[in-house]
Design a protein around this motif. Structure first.
Motif, PDB file in Angstrom:
ATOM      1  N   ASP A 164      -0.107  23.718 -58.577  1.00 11.69           N
ATOM      2  CA  ASP A 164       0.847  23.969 -59.669  1.00 11.69           C
ATOM      3  C   ASP A 164       0.149  23.955 -61.023  1.00 11.69           C
ATOM      4  OD1 ASP A 164       2.925  24.113 -57.847  1.00 11.69           O
ATOM      5  OD2 ASP A 164       3.450  21.998 -58.050  1.00 11.69           O
ATOM      6  N   ASN A 165      -0.735  22.986 -61.213  1.00  6.33           N
ATOM      7  CA  ASN A 165      -1.449  22.896 -62.490  1.00  6.33           C
ATOM      8  C   ASN A 165      -2.376  24.088 -62.705  1.00  6.33           C
ATOM      9  OD1 ASN A 165      -0.252  20.486 -63.240  1.00  6.33           O
ATOM     10  ND2 ASN A 165      -1.878  19.211 -62.386  1.00  6.33           N
ATOM     11  N   ILE A 166      -2.950  24.603 -61.629  1.00  3.12           N
ATOM     12  CA  ILE A 166      -3.785  25.797 -61.749  1.00  3.12           C
ATOM     13  C   ILE A 166      -2.939  26.985 -62.196  1.00  3.12           C
ATOM     14  CG2 ILE A 166      -5.153  27.479 -60.449  1.00  3.12           C
ATOM     15  CD1 ILE A 166      -6.188  25.155 -58.756  1.00  3.12           C
ATOM     16  N   VAL A 167      -1.733  27.112 -61.627  1.00  2.00           N
ATOM     17  CA  VAL A 167      -0.829  28.192 -62.029  1.00  2.00           C
ATOM     18  C   VAL A 167      -0.449  28.050 -63.498  1.00  2.00           C
ATOM     19  CG1 VAL A 167       1.475  29.184 -61.685  1.00  2.00           C
ATOM     20  CG2 VAL A 167       0.078  28.546 -59.712  1.00  2.00           C
ATOM     21  N   ILE A 168      -0.130  26.814 -63.923  1.00  2.00           N
ATOM     22  CA  ILE A 168       0.209  26.563 -65.331  1.00  2.00           C
ATOM     23  C   ILE A 168      -0.958  26.952 -66.234  1.00  2.00           C
ATOM     24  CG2 ILE A 168       0.695  24.748 -67.029  1.00  2.00           C
ATOM     25  CD1 ILE A 168       2.213  23.264 -64.804  1.00  2.00           C
ATOM     26  N   LEU A 169      -2.168  26.572 -65.849  1.00  2.00           N
ATOM     27  CA  LEU A 169      -3.356  26.876 -66.643  1.00  2.00           C
ATOM     28  C   LEU A 169      -3.581  28.382 -66.737  1.00  2.00           C
ATOM     29  CD1 LEU A 169      -5.934  25.970 -68.129  1.00  2.00           C
ATOM     30  CD2 LEU A 169      -7.069  25.830 -65.897  1.00  2.00           C
ATOM     31  N   VAL A 170      -3.459  29.091 -65.610  1.00  2.00           N
ATOM     32  CA  VAL A 170      -3.714  30.533 -65.592  1.00  2.00           C
ATOM     33  C   VAL A 170      -2.697  31.273 -66.455  1.00  2.00           C
ATOM     34  CG1 VAL A 170      -3.699  32.594 -64.142  1.00  2.00           C
ATOM     35  CG2 VAL A 170      -4.872  30.525 -63.357  1.00  2.00           C
ATOM     36  N   PHE A 171      -1.409  30.984 -66.260  1.00  2.00           N
ATOM     37  CA  PHE A 171      -0.377  31.662 -67.042  1.00  2.00           C
ATOM     38  C   PHE A 171      -0.496  31.303 -68.527  1.00  2.00           C
ATOM     39  CE2 PHE A 171       1.582  32.513 -62.982  1.00  2.00           C
ATOM     40  CZ  PHE A 171       2.274  33.700 -63.191  1.00  2.00           C
ATOM     41  N   GLY A 172      -0.823  30.048 -68.822  1.00  2.00           N
ATOM     42  CA  GLY A 172      -0.983  29.634 -70.210  1.00  2.00           C
ATOM     43  C   GLY A 172      -2.141  30.344 -70.880  1.00  2.00           C
ATOM     44  N   LEU A 173      -3.271  30.472 -70.173  1.00  2.00           N
ATOM     45  CA  LEU A 173      -4.428  31.157 -70.737  1.00  2.00           C
ATOM     46  C   LEU A 173      -4.148  32.646 -70.937  1.00  2.00           C
ATOM     47  CD1 LEU A 173      -7.392  29.485 -68.802  1.00  2.00           C
ATOM     48  CD2 LEU A 173      -6.749  29.167 -71.196  1.00  2.00           C
ATOM     49  N   ILE A 174      -3.386  33.232 -70.020  1.00  2.00           N
ATOM     50  CA  ILE A 174      -3.013  34.642 -70.182  1.00  2.00           C
ATOM     51  C   ILE A 174      -2.182  34.821 -71.457  1.00  2.00           C
ATOM     52  CG2 ILE A 174      -1.601  36.506 -69.227  1.00  2.00           C
ATOM     53  CD1 ILE A 174      -2.445  35.571 -66.443  1.00  2.00           C
ATOM     54  N   ALA A 175      -1.201  33.926 -71.646  1.00  3.34           N
ATOM     55  CA  ALA A 175      -0.354  34.004 -72.843  1.00  3.34           C
ATOM     56  C   ALA A 175      -1.179  33.832 -74.116  1.00  3.34           C
ATOM     57  CB  ALA A 175       0.751  32.955 -72.778  1.00  3.34           C
ATOM     58  N   VAL A 176      -2.095  32.868 -74.118  1.00  7.74           N
ATOM     59  CA  VAL A 176      -2.951  32.638 -75.287  1.00  7.74           C
ATOM     60  C   VAL A 176      -3.863  33.837 -75.526  1.00  7.74           C
ATOM     61  CG1 VAL A 176      -4.846  31.236 -76.174  1.00  7.74           C
ATOM     62  CG2 VAL A 176      -2.879  30.136 -75.124  1.00  7.74           C
ATOM     63  N   GLY A 177      -4.416  34.395 -74.437  1.00 12.25           N
ATOM     64  CA  GLY A 177      -5.301  35.550 -74.577  1.00 12.25           C
ATOM     65  C   GLY A 177      -4.587  36.762 -75.162  1.00 12.25           C
ATOM     66  N   VAL A 178      -3.377  37.031 -74.694  1.00 13.13           N
ATOM     67  CA  VAL A 178      -2.603  38.153 -75.226  1.00 13.13           C
ATOM     68  C   VAL A 178      -2.273  37.918 -76.702  1.00 13.13           C
ATOM     69  CG1 VAL A 178      -0.417  39.399 -75.057  1.00 13.13           C
ATOM     70  CG2 VAL A 178      -1.664  38.789 -72.984  1.00 13.13           C
ATOM     71  N   ALA A 179      -1.873  36.678 -77.031  1.00 10.81           N
ATOM     72  CA  ALA A 179      -1.553  36.364 -78.426  1.00 10.81           C
ATOM     73  C   ALA A 179      -2.772  36.513 -79.325  1.00 10.81           C
ATOM     74  CB  ALA A 179      -0.994  34.948 -78.523  1.00 10.81           C
ATOM     75  N   ALA A 180      -3.936  36.089 -78.847  1.00  6.01           N
ATOM     76  CA  ALA A 180      -5.161  36.210 -79.641  1.00  6.01           C
ATOM     77  C   ALA A 180      -5.552  37.675 -79.824  1.00  6.01           C
ATOM     78  CB  ALA A 180      -6.291  35.437 -78.971  1.00  6.01           C
ATOM     79  N   PHE A 181      -5.394  38.480 -78.766  1.00  2.35           N
ATOM     80  CA  PHE A 181      -5.778  39.891 -78.831  1.00  2.35           C
ATOM     81  C   PHE A 181      -4.873  40.680 -79.775  1.00  2.35           C
ATOM     82  CE2 PHE A 181      -5.715  44.267 -77.135  1.00  2.35           C
ATOM     83  CZ  PHE A 181      -7.081  44.561 -77.217  1.00  2.35           C
ATOM     84  N   THR A 182      -3.613  40.293 -79.861  1.00  2.00           N
ATOM     85  CA  THR A 182      -2.646  41.003 -80.712  1.00  2.00           C
ATOM     86  C   THR A 182      -2.275  40.180 -81.946  1.00  2.00           C
ATOM     87  OG1 THR A 182      -0.796  40.100 -79.404  1.00  2.00           O
ATOM     88  CG2 THR A 182      -1.685  42.237 -78.734  1.00  2.00           C
ATOM     89  N   TRP A 183      -3.160  39.284 -82.359  1.00  2.00           N
ATOM     90  CA  TRP A 183      -2.857  38.314 -83.406  1.00  2.00           C
ATOM     91  C   TRP A 183      -2.428  38.964 -84.719  1.00  2.00           C
ATOM     92  CZ3 TRP A 183      -1.586  33.504 -84.143  1.00  2.00           C
ATOM     93  CH2 TRP A 183      -1.739  32.919 -85.396  1.00  2.00           C
ATOM     94  N   ARG A 184      -3.157  39.972 -85.162  1.00  2.00           N
ATOM     95  CA  ARG A 184      -2.837  40.585 -86.450  1.00  2.00           C
ATOM     96  C   ARG A 184      -1.449  41.224 -86.422  1.00  2.00           C
ATOM     97  NH1 ARG A 184      -4.474  42.348 -91.254  1.00  2.00           N
ATOM     98  NH2 ARG A 184      -3.880  44.440 -91.954  1.00  2.00           N
ATOM     99  N   GLY A 185      -1.156  41.952 -85.367  1.00  2.00           N
ATOM    100  CA  GLY A 185       0.159  42.579 -85.262  1.00  2.00           C
ATOM    101  C   GLY A 185       1.281  41.567 -85.162  1.00  2.00           C
ATOM    102  N   LEU A 186       1.057  40.486 -84.409  1.00  2.00           N
ATOM    103  CA  LEU A 186       2.080  39.449 -84.266  1.00  2.00           C
ATOM    104  C   LEU A 186       2.377  38.778 -85.597  1.00  2.00           C
ATOM    105  CD1 LEU A 186       1.116  37.667 -80.909  1.00  2.00           C
ATOM    106  CD2 LEU A 186       3.099  39.124 -81.334  1.00  2.00           C
ATOM    107  N   THR A 187       1.340  38.385 -86.318  1.00  2.00           N
ATOM    108  CA  THR A 187       1.562  37.669 -87.579  1.00  2.00           C
ATOM    109  C   THR A 187       2.199  38.584 -88.631  1.00  2.00           C
ATOM    110  OG1 THR A 187      -0.768  38.133 -88.130  1.00  2.00           O
ATOM    111  CG2 THR A 187      -0.252  35.964 -87.217  1.00  2.00           C
ATOM    112  N   LEU A 188       1.766  39.845 -88.679  1.00  2.00           N
ATOM    113  CA  LEU A 188       2.396  40.773 -89.617  1.00  2.00           C
ATOM    114  C   LEU A 188       3.873  40.959 -89.284  1.00  2.00           C
ATOM    115  CD1 LEU A 188      -0.239  43.627 -90.156  1.00  2.00           C
ATOM    116  CD2 LEU A 188       0.554  41.943 -91.829  1.00  2.00           C
TER     117      LEU A 188
END
Length: 313
Positions: free
Chosen positions: A157-181
């Motif tokens: 379960d913790n591995i699943v939480i870690l994987v999904f969390g890292l995916i969410a963080v990675g997407v947010a980091a990749f689209t950071w400028r668009g999200l903040t604007l």
């Protein structure tokens, strides 16, 4: 004379030496880290109540994922990955539907959120009843996802939480400028070439994922606290978005760890509610004593302004 013992200190060796306690600690820290940090996006978007919509709407996805995986594909419907994917889909649909209703009608966003919350939560409760009366395997205890049970977390379960969390963080980091604007100035974001619909969808998917990963640990009902309280507390201490996210993530992780330990020390006490209480204590402390926006600082500033006005007169 007997005394009522409210808590008993659990030695660190016993706490970290127990598989159950250790996995519970890791799970709550990860959830606090991801939900606390990414919850800042909803907080700054001034859609904090959307976290509540996401949490309550996730029950429909949990139920749907369980039924489809068990009845159609004949696989384990209690898999954390399966339930998380179902919860992300239903919660994202609820969030998007609320914004579509608000954008294309005269219904306000808060009313649209209430409508979608009731629709998806009610549908999920109907689904829970259907599961309870069915003959599907592993159906017992599926309703515990409403309130969570951190003690049942496993390493998988913790591995699943870690994987999904890292995916969410990675997407947010990749689209950071668009999200903040989009969060701070959607008109300028559109003029800069960003599609409001695309950025909005990414925002909802990222925040939804960060919230529903806590479905098994804290429960659907209490995840709004994990998503919003760390962000609200962090905002009182810092001035910039990136530092706010880092501080909120740290606060969420620390409160998750502290709440888990206190729940164990207090005996048979649900972990989720204890963590929520710890989060509120941190928020209340921040509201009273933060250097720039605290109630104490506001009162001091007002007194100084009144004193300066009186001297000027």
């Amino acid at each position: 004379m007997s005394a009522l013992v409210l808590a008993e200190i659990v030695p660190a060796s016993e706490f970290f030496g127990s598989y159950t306690y250790r996995t519970m600690l890791i799970g709550t820290v990860l959830i606090g880290l991801f939900s606390g940090g990414l919850g800042c996006l909803l907080y700054q978007r001034k859609q904090s109540l959307l976290a509540d919509v996401i949490g309550h709407s996730a029950i429909a996805g949990v139920v749907g994922a369980f039924i489809v995986s068990t009845a159609v594909f004949n696989v384990n419907g209690r898999s954390m990955a399966t339930l998380t994917i179902g919860a992300v889909i239903s919660s994202a649909l609820a969030a998007l539907l609320a914004n579509v209703i608000s954008a294309h009608s005269r219904v306000s966003i808060d009313a649209a959120m209430a409508i979608c919350l009731a629709l998806f939560y009610g549908g999920g409760m109907v689904g829970l009843r259907i599961i309870a009366q069915s003959t599907l395997p592993n159906r017992q205890g599926i309703n515990t996802y409403l309130f969570g049970n951190a003690a049942t977390l496993t390493t998988e379960d913790n591995i699943v939480i870690l994987v999904f969390g890292l995916i969410a963080v990675g997407v947010a980091a990749f689209t950071w400028r668009g999200l903040t604007l989009f969060i701070f100035d959607p008109v300028f974001a559109t003029m800069s070439g960003y599609s409001g619909r695309t950025v909005s969808t990414i925002l909802f998917l990222v925040t939804t994922t960060s919230i529903v990963i806590g479905v098994k640990t804290v429960g659907l009902v209490l995840m709004i606290a994990f998503a919003i309280m760390p962000a609200a507390a962090a905002r009182l201490w810092v001035r910039h978005m990136h530092t706010m996210i880092v501080l909120a993530a740290i606060l969420g992780a620390v409160c998750g760890a502290a709440g888990s330990y206190l729940a164990v020390c207090m005996g048979r006490v649900p972990t989720g509610p204890v963590i929520v209480v710890v989060l509120f204590v941190v928020f209340a402390f921040s509201m009273l004593f933060s250097p720039h926006r605290s109630l104490t600082q506001i009162r001091v500033s007002r007194r100084r302004a009144l004193a300066a006005q009186a001297e000027g007169n």
